[in-house]
Design an enzyme around this catalytic site. Structure first.
Site, mmCIF file in Angstrom:
data_model
loop_
_atom_site.group_PDB
_atom_site.id
_atom_site.type_symbol
_atom_site.label_atom_id
_atom_site.label_comp_id
_atom_site.label_asym_id
_atom_site.label_seq_id
_atom_site.Cartn_x
_atom_site.Cartn_y
_atom_site.Cartn_z
ATOM 1 N N LYS A 68 0.836 -1.206 0.000
ATOM 2 C CA LYS A 68 0.000 0.000 0.000
ATOM 3 C C LYS A 68 0.870 1.255 0.000
ATOM 4 C CE LYS A 68 -3.760 -2.409 2.315
ATOM 5 N NZ LYS A 68 -4.439 -2.644 3.598
ATOM 6 N N HIS A 87 0.923 -7.779 17.252
ATOM 7 C CA HIS A 87 -0.226 -8.682 17.253
ATOM 8 C C HIS A 87 -0.773 -8.857 18.656
ATOM 9 C CE1 HIS A 87 3.167 -11.406 17.800
ATOM 10 N NE2 HIS A 87 3.494 -11.232 16.554
#
EC number: 2.7.8.7
Length: 121
Positions: free
Chosen positions: A62, A105
């Protein structure tokens, strides 16, 4: 000068499901060097590692501006760690740039942010 910023978040359950259904999912996402690290991990850590790398590569794509596809594949992007454990990205399709990456995470999600900084020539 900032060239691009990318952010990605993915569910660990989704990655585990895809890895369970698609036998070669990890091989499609991870480079040879990353796979060597992956195979050394416990099953729980394997999923966190794979999800974190998936999110980081998506975030990089991205920031790069193309997404994953014809111009840029998961195999073109490798996440390594320095001597302190800080992740960094190597991409054969990018030069004259500094790449900053952060991977995290939780029990349910993996997320990554990438900033590509164009170096003056």
């Amino acid at each position: 000068m900032i060239y691009g910023i990318g952010l990605d978040i993915t569910e660990l359950k989704r990655i585990a499901s895809m890895a369970g259904r698609q036998k070669r999912f990890a091989e499609r996402i991870l480079t040879r060097s990353e796979l060597d690290q992956y195979y050394e991990l416990s099953e729980k850590r394997k999923n966190e590692f794979l999800a974190g790398r998936f999110a980081a590569k998506e975030a990089f794509s991205k920031a790069f501006g193309t997404g994953i596809g014809r111009q840029l594949s998961f195999q073109d992007i490798e996440i390594r760690k320095d001597q302190n454990g800080k992740p960094y990205i190597i991409c054969t399709k990018l030069s004259q740039a500094a790449v900053h990456v952060s991977i995290t995470h939780t029990k349910e999600y993996a997320a990554a942010q990438v900033v590509i900084e164009r170096l003056s020539s």
